[in-house]
Design a protein around this motif. Structure first.
Motif, short mmCIF file in Angstrom:
data_model
loop_
_atom_site.label_atom_id
_atom_site.label_comp_id
_atom_site.label_asym_id
_atom_site.label_seq_id
_atom_site.Cartn_x
_atom_site.Cartn_y
_atom_site.Cartn_z
N GLN A 163 2.49 4.09 3.19
CA GLN A 163 2.21 5.43 3.72
C GLN A 163 3.31 6.40 3.31
O GLN A 163 3.03 7.55 2.93
CB GLN A 163 2.10 5.39 5.24
N PHE A 164 4.56 5.96 3.39
CA PHE A 164 5.65 6.82 2.95
C PHE A 164 5.45 7.24 1.50
O PHE A 164 5.60 8.42 1.15
CB PHE A 164 6.99 6.10 3.10
N VAL A 165 5.14 6.27 0.65
CA VAL A 165 4.98 6.57 -0.78
C VAL A 165 3.84 7.57 -0.99
O VAL A 165 3.98 8.54 -1.74
CB VAL A 165 4.73 5.28 -1.58
N ALA A 166 2.72 7.33 -0.33
CA ALA A 166 1.57 8.23 -0.49
C ALA A 166 1.90 9.65 -0.05
O ALA A 166 1.54 10.63 -0.71
CB ALA A 166 0.38 7.69 0.29
N ASP A 167 2.61 9.78 1.07
CA ASP A 167 2.94 11.11 1.57
C ASP A 167 3.96 11.81 0.66
O ASP A 167 3.88 13.03 0.44
CB ASP A 167 3.48 11.03 2.99
#
Length: 322
Positions: free
Chosen positions: A185-189
């Motif tokens: 999720q961090f990477v996607a955001d």
């Protein structure tokens, strides 16, 4: 079993207590929010050099142990006490330009939050990632200082999907929530935030800087096959385990503090990963400084090292983003 993210954040709490920044009662409360049982929390405090309690595990005084060496493969956060007094000295860099709160589309229909600072005559654009307490005034000021130095900046709130940092009245709860979020999720955001930067600063080369937890996030994005970054500067953030940097083209300035054994335990691995990927890079370790030395609102602030690191950061961006 505790995830690497939560483990690292828990070690941060234990070191805060060992260095006398928070009392034992508060350390135990924060570790409880991170999911540790009382026996596990006590064992971690002891392992990180905190003095054992004289009586009840819910009482005691702050420890005074030196910063011990500890390993970790997930991002770290600032160790400053929210109620503490910062060291004297002005913040590094020019007076910040104003930031404005923005929202923009995130992955899968989500909405992300951030603070945007537009440079008057932009030389490039930079994504800024906060420490382990979320997007606060200090991080906004970093975006504003970058804009004043000629780099439009977007400070992303990685708690956006949970209502944003402002939804947490207790910074320890914000930290605990960050420990629950999966790396994907961090990477996607962060990738979505780079897209927003491209929209707002069309044609500009993109850079990234992150501090403590955000430094680890910077390494994480670099290892996620992200080709849009031309430069990056992780500040005292440990390298995720098994990080492969061959999917990026960024020129990387790795910033470390001499008295930060826990994060420095991954410094050699970071250098090796950079060399394996063939990336332009420098590793800068600042003498006499400890973890989170750049944060002028924290108890570990070192104005001399912060000013030197700021100069290195802007010179790096001038070389690789302008």
């Amino acid at each position: 079993m505790m995830s690497p993210f939560k483990r690292y954040l828990a070690e941060e709490v234990a070191l805060d207590h060992a260095e006398g920044l928070i009392p034992r009662r508060e350390a135990l409360r924060r570790l409880g929010l991170l999911g540790l049982t009382l026996p596990a929390a006590g064992a971690l405090l002891a392992a990180c050099g905190a003095d054992p309690p004289a009586a009840s595990p819910t009482t005691g005084t702050p420890g005074t142990g030196a910063n011990p060496s500890a390993t970790g493969a997930s991002p770290s956060g600032t160790g400053a006490s929210p109620s503490g007094t910062a060291a004297s000295g002005p913040p590094a860099g020019p007076s910040p330009l104003p930031t404005e709160a923005i929202t923009f589309p995130g992955p899968q229909g989500t909405e992300l939050q951030g603070a945007w600072a537009a440079a008057r005559d932009p030389k490039g654009a930079v994504l800024v990632i906060h420490e382990n307490r979320g997007l606060n005034d200090h991080t906004r000021s970093v975006a504003g200082r970058l804009a004043a130095a000629g780099y439009s900046a977007l400070a992303l709130d990685l708690l956006s999907r949970d209502g944003g940092t402002a939804a947490f009245t207790d910074t320890a709860q914000a930290t605990a929530k960050l420990g629950e979020i999966p790396p994907e999720q961090f990477v996607a955001d962060m990738k979505a935030a780079l897209g927003e930067l491209q929209n707002r600063a069309k044609g500009a080369k993109l850079g990234m800087v992150g501090f403590c937890f955000g430094g680890g996030m910077t390494w994480l994005l670099l290892s996620s096959s992200e080709p849009r970054l031309a430069a990056a500067a992780p500040f005292y953030g440990p390298l995720p385990a098994g990080a492969d940097l061959t999917g990026t083209k960024a020129a990387v300035l790795g910033v470390y503090a001499e008295q930060d054994d826990r994060v420095n335990a991954t410094r050699d691995a970071a250098r090796a990963a950079l060399e394996k990927a063939g990336l332009t890079h420098e590793i800068a370790t600042f003498a006499g400084a400890g973890h989170a030395f750049f944060n002028d609102t924290g108890q570990r602030y070192n104005p001399t090292a912060a000013a030197q690191a700021w100069d290195r950061l802007i010179a790096w961006f001038d070389r690789h983003l302008s």
